[in-house]
Design a protein around this motif. Structure first.
Motif, PDB file in Angstrom:
ATOM      1  N   MET A  95      23.408  96.075 -82.989  1.00 48.74           N
ATOM      2  CA  MET A  95      22.777  96.498 -81.740  1.00 48.74           C
ATOM      3  C   MET A  95      22.878  98.017 -81.644  1.00 48.74           C
ATOM      4  N   ILE A 150      19.707  85.772 -80.357  1.00 52.60           N
ATOM      5  CA  ILE A 150      18.303  86.037 -80.013  1.00 52.60           C
ATOM      6  C   ILE A 150      17.364  85.641 -81.150  1.00 52.60           C
ATOM      7  N   GLY A 200      24.211  83.717 -84.976  1.00 54.15           N
ATOM      8  CA  GLY A 200      23.387  83.716 -86.181  1.00 54.15           C
ATOM      9  C   GLY A 200      23.051  82.305 -86.602  1.00 54.15           C
TER      10      GLY A 200
HETATM   11  N1  SAH Z   1      28.151  86.066 -86.053  1.00 56.14           N
HETATM   12  C1  SAH Z   1      27.361  85.665 -87.191  1.00 56.14           C
HETATM   13  C2  SAH Z   1      26.083  86.462 -87.376  1.00 56.14           C
HETATM   14  C3  SAH Z   1      26.226  87.930 -87.573  1.00 56.14           C
HETATM   15  S1  SAH Z   1      24.682  88.706 -87.869  1.00 56.14           S
HETATM   16  C4  SAH Z   1      28.202  85.694 -88.430  1.00 56.14           C
HETATM   17  O1  SAH Z   1      29.305  86.220 -88.409  1.00 56.14           O
HETATM   18  O2  SAH Z   1      27.752  85.175 -89.442  1.00 56.14           O
HETATM   19  C5  SAH Z   1      24.318  89.386 -86.316  1.00 56.14           C
HETATM   20  C6  SAH Z   1      23.652  88.463 -85.358  1.00 56.14           C
HETATM   21  O3  SAH Z   1      23.588  89.086 -84.106  1.00 56.14           O
HETATM   22  C7  SAH Z   1      22.217  88.107 -85.722  1.00 56.14           C
HETATM   23  O4  SAH Z   1      22.088  86.727 -85.807  1.00 56.14           O
HETATM   24  C8  SAH Z   1      21.404  88.661 -84.568  1.00 56.14           C
HETATM   25  O5  SAH Z   1      20.283  87.866 -84.259  1.00 56.14           O
HETATM   26  C9  SAH Z   1      22.413  88.668 -83.455  1.00 56.14           C
HETATM   27  N2  SAH Z   1      22.107  89.582 -82.356  1.00 56.14           N
HETATM   28  C10 SAH Z   1      21.820  90.895 -82.418  1.00 56.14           C
HETATM   29  N3  SAH Z   1      21.587  91.376 -81.184  1.00 56.14           N
HETATM   30  C11 SAH Z   1      21.744  90.346 -80.313  1.00 56.14           C
HETATM   31  C12 SAH Z   1      21.622  90.209 -78.886  1.00 56.14           C
HETATM   32  N4  SAH Z   1      21.334  91.248 -78.108  1.00 56.14           N
HETATM   33  N5  SAH Z   1      21.847  89.004 -78.348  1.00 56.14           N
HETATM   34  C13 SAH Z   1      22.154  87.944 -79.124  1.00 56.14           C
HETATM   35  N6  SAH Z   1      22.296  88.015 -80.458  1.00 56.14           N
HETATM   36  C14 SAH Z   1      22.086  89.197 -81.046  1.00 56.14           C
END
Ligand code: SAH
Ligand code: MG
Length: 929
Positions: free
Chosen positions: A796, A738, A715
């Protein structure tokens, strides 16, 4: 169609519209029951009704909500002394006799002249005349003024509702038979045969004041020819003349008796009507011959005005004038109000499924109908009211909502019926969380709502059966109403862009469309929108936001911001946050250095990620932090939308061509309220949950003496960022995501921190950010010491989450992998606490569905453990479960965590370091290469 007496609610609605607010309260009533068994209860309802200046509550309770509401409405009617128009005749013959008598009563009974009936307004202006014109009024005035006459005409011939010409012919023929009434042979005048007494005339003239000065009123000419644009006309009303005479002159009609009048348009209290020439004067003789056969649908040699007909829902012929002039019960003089292009285009906009939403938000250009309903963050008219007014304005019957109670246990607890219930509610036993018993105990009742939309002929047009359940009945209704609105919105957008028949499939995603009925009902819309839409260089002439939508992907990649002003405050809008902005939208002429301000808003609040604004606007806002300002340019909106938005310069703007201008948005972010999930995490846990997750990770890093870490789904880099503040053994940290936006923010803040740290000569780890999907393997990240994936998998789809699990454990093979995700079972606690913290008036009693709109699922402990254990076994990892937030006792931690540990290698691992497997794009690196 049987003409039933209007219900008390309907009568109140006519008077007060949405100002009549009904609040139905559910009461559990003891039904006695058998000794030794649990007491039996049932739901009954009590209703409170608030009107401007009056509040009433039903003294007793009712089995059905609908009955409670009607009872409350009746009490209010009694208190207000309003008599609902009862005793409406049920047969055409009775109605015919009553129509004859009523017309006679208007003209012959002198007592009528002292009443406040608006028809006396029409009469009194003609009573100031001299000669044989005294007291001579056009028959259309009767139709325009008297509801009862209209109702009687509808009983005589239901088609009258949609046809002012038919109403005129009915009045004409009835008047011919009315004793004491004079009807002209070749015109549509009506008059008393005997002159009125001086006293009666005096009374009328005293009450209805004379117009002292000439008045100029603006009106809109709606040309019959679709290619001609509506334009402003000015009507000069002179002292002592009947206003319809001036309208007749504008329409080039011989006299006002040949002017036909539509029903009122727009709000219930408005006097806006369409005026048009009665087609074919020879009709007078035809009209007199046979009442019902006189009007044939296709045989009038005059063109139907499609736009005007669409606006009014009645058949309008030839050029029409849209004006707000008339006598009402509210005033004792002629009521006049300007109708300008803005009024016209707003009426048109109001007919669209999202039009009233935009207007209720005072934001025609920026606001879009959001894709999700949430009680706490929804702004403007609620979906249910929007759907009702959409149906009303399309002249369809009220939508039908049927709520059913859904239970996870095999036995259905009961069934609740909405106020519009017409059929036995379905009993459904499906529930998304059937495999969890505890949830069901916490929350036995979930609700689903079916919606049905009927045609004017009461044929079914559209059925929607909800896919999702809600914990409150009212939410179920709002959610379903929104789905239906969105469906209609997409349909209307198609009308606006495609020239050929819009594609409609009969069954899609819980919708059932009755194609034949549907196409018939919306044929008029199709001809209005289909005709002028599309690639017309003068900008499409139908209202619709179509051109403001560009595929999301395209926008994410194209930076449209001109430049960002102001320092980065570090507080920025994220997915799910409520963001308050101020903006102006202006139309900039390319060659003449001229700018027209179209719309501005000092405080516009919306939730990020719910499509509540155009993609461009949202993409701009999410690149800013609080107090920053930016500009971006976009395609000009459709012409009709521009003209609905502006109150000035509509004359100039109606001539502008699409190629010669662009739209410029200037935006400032004023305030950001974090998503409910984050607010709860911060408010309810100390330290905040996110911090607890970081500390959890740090413990494992140190335990393991890890030197390399990958944060999967990093994120905006909150974990990586905080790791820099802890002293750890880490030498290299990597983030993968992503979302470009998230990564850009991560890069910014990591860069800032690392620059400061390097000045202080502390150990500088290297840091890398990759743009890529964590469901793809990238060999550069093979075999790191620790992998983290915090609060990501629930964003997801489930199959993608499993794909990630398999890829990470089979290919990336970190020594330790930490995966966290919300614990669904904890939601009721969050919800209850949120209730006490935020004094929201009407708060959920059950758990909210998910903590965040973007979550595709939230798992119970059993579901998560099952997922993780299966993965671990498959890939030769061990797994332990833990969590943060709360004590960990029932119902578990707020955030559940699985820690996977690679088992001691019993055989040499093959390093999968293969240069071909490098799908990730390097986005940022420290130190700079
Ligand atoms: N880990 C961070 C963000 C959580 S929000 C925290 O704890 O603050 C969820 C994140 O997952 C988002 O930034 C979103 O872009 C990412 N995400 C969702 N599907 C993804 C994928 N297939 N590959 C990479 N990132 C993904
Ligand atoms: Mg989340």
């Amino acid at each position: 169609m049987p003409a039933a007496a209007p219900t008390p609610k309907a009568v109140l609605h006519q008077r007060f519209g949405a100002k009549a607010r009904y609040t139905v309260e559910e009461v559990r009533e003891d039904m006695g029951g058998c000794p030794g068994l649990a007491p039996q209860t049932r739901s009954v309802y009590r209703c409170a009704l608030d009107l401007p200046g009056l509040s009433v509550t039903t003294p007793g309770t009712f089995l059905r909500k609908k009955d409670a509401e009607q009872a409350a409405a009746q009490i209010a009617l009694d208190k207000l002394g309003i008599q609902p128009a009862t005793n409406i005749p049920s047969t055409p013959e009775e109605a015919w006799d009553e129509l004859i008598a009523r017309i006679s009563g208007f003209l012959v009974d002198e007592n009528f002249l002292s009443s406040s009936h608006p028809l006396v307004g029409h009469l009194s202006v003609t009573l100031r005349r001299t000669g044989d014109l005294i007291g001579r009024i056009p028959m259309s005035a009767v139709a325009a003024c008297d509801m009862k006459v209209n109702t009687l005409c509808k009983v005589i011939d239901p088609k009258a509702e949609f046809d002012p010409l038919l109403i005129l012919s009915l009045i004409y023929n009835a008047a011919k038979q009315s004793p004491g009434v004079f009807v002209s042979d070749n015109n549509f005048w009506i008059q008393s045969q005997k002159p009125y007494s001086l006293e009666a005339v005096d009374l009328a003239l005293k009450r209805w004041s004379d117009m002292s000065d000439p008045i100029e009123v603006e009106a809109i000419l709606v040309p019959c020819v679709l290619e001609d644009e509506p334009k402003t006309v000015r009507i000069n009303l002179q002292h002592n003349e009947h206003y319809m005479g001036y309208i007749a002159a504008k329409l080039s009609v011989i006299d006002s008796s040949h002017v036909l009048v539509s029903r009122t348009i727009g709000k219930a209290s408005s006097e806006i009507r369409l005026y048009f020439a009665a087609p074919n004067v020879q009709f007078v003789s035809d009209l007199s011959k046979n009442v019902l056969a006189c009007h044939g649908d296709g045989n009038i040699n005059c063109q139907v005005n499609k736009r005007a007909s669409y606006i009014s829902g009645q058949t309008i012929y030839g050029d029409a004038i849209l004006a707000n002039i008339g006598y009402t019960r509210r005033d004792s003089e002629l009521h006049t109000e300007d109708v300008n292009l803005c009024t016209y285009y707003r009426i048109l906009l109001g007919k669209l499924p999202d039009g009233n939403y935009k207007m209720s938000r005072d934001s025609i250009l920026a606001a879009e109908l959001p894709s999700v309903y949430s009680r706490s963050s929804w702004k403007g008219l609620c979906p249910r009211d929007l759907l009702c007014s959409f149906c009303r304005l399309q002249r369809l019957p009220e939508p039908h909502f049927a709520v059913s109670r859904v239970s996870a246990s095999c036995e259905v607890v009961g069934s609740a019926a909405s106020s519009e219930e017409r059929e036995v509610p379905l009993k459904t036993v499906e529930n998304q969380y059937t495999n969890d018993v505890r949830i069901n105990k916490e929350n036995p009742d979930m609700f689903k709502c079916k919606v049905k939309i009927y045609s004017r002929k009461q044929e079914i047009l559209l059925e929607y059966s909800a896919a999702d359940t809600s914990s409150k009945e009212s939410d179920a209704i709002q959610n379903s109403a929104l789905k239906v609105l969105i469906w209609f919105n997409n349909y209307f957008k198609q009308l606006n862009t495609k020239m050929d028949n819009p594609s409609l499939s009969e069954c899609t995603h819980h919708f059932k469309v009755h194609l034949n009925n549907f196409m018939q009902e919306f044929a008029m819309c199709f001809s209005v929108y289909g005709k002028t839409g599309g690639n017309d260089s003068r900008m499409c002439s139908a209202v619709g936001p179509s051109s403001m939508d560009t595929p999301k992907q395209q926008l994410e990649n194209s930076a449209t911001l001109t430049h960002i002003e102001g320092p980065d405050s570090g507080v920025f809008p994220t997915h799910g946050s409520l963001t308050c902005i101020s903006y102006t939208a202006s139309l900039v002429m390319k060659d003449e250095a001229k700018i027209y301000l179209l719309e501005s808003n000092n405080e516009f609040e919306f939730e990020i990620g719910t499509s509540a604004v155009s993609y461009q606007l949202e993409s701009c806002v999410t690149q800013l932090s609080v107090n920053q300002t930016a500009c971006f340019v976009a395609e000009p909106p459709p012409r009709d939308l521009i003209l609905a938005a502006v109150t000035e310069f509509s004359h100039d703007l109606s001539k502008i061509s699409r190629e010669s201008c662009f739209l410029e948005f200037s935006v400032k972010v004023l305030q950001v309220t974090e998503p409910l999930e984050d607010r709860m995490e911060k408010a309810l846990f100390s330290p905040p949950l996110s911090k607890q997750r970081v500390e959890f990770a740090v413990r494992h890093i140190n335990e393991l003496h890890a030197t390399t870490l990958v944060d999967f789904g990093c994120g905006s880099g909150s974990l990586l960022d905080s790791l820099l503040e802890h002293s750890t053994t880490l030498e290299k940290i990597v983030g993968v995501d992503i979302s470009r936006k998230g990564l850009t923010r991560a890069a910014k803040s990591l860069h800032q921190k690392l620059s400061k740290k390097s000045l202080m000569q502390t150990s500088v780890p290297s840091a890398v950010l990759y743009d890529g999907s964590i469901t793809d393997y990238d060999s550069r990240l093979y075999g790191v010491d620790i992998g983290t994936c915090l609060e990501v998998i629930e964003h997801m789809e489930e199959d993608q989450a499993s794909l990630f699990g398999n890829i990470v454990l089979s290919s990336f093979r970190p020594t330790v992998l930490i995966v966290s995700t919300p614990n669904y079972e904890y939601n009721p606690i969050l919800q209850r606490s949120a209730m006490h913290k935020e004094d929201e008036p009407e708060e959920n009693t059950g758990p909210c569905k998910f903590r965040n709109h973007d979550h595709k699922f939230e798992w119970t402990r059993a579901q998560f453990q099952c997922w993780a254990t299966e993965l671990a076994v498959k890939h030769n990892y061990g797994v332990e479960f833990c969590g943060v937030g709360g004590s960990g006792e029932e119902p578990g931690y707020a955030s559940q965590i699985a820690v996977f540990r690679k088992m001691k290698r019993d055989q040499e691992e093959i390093c999968l370091n293969n240069d071909h497997d490098q799908p990730y794009e390097l986005l940022w690196e420290w130190p700079n290469a």
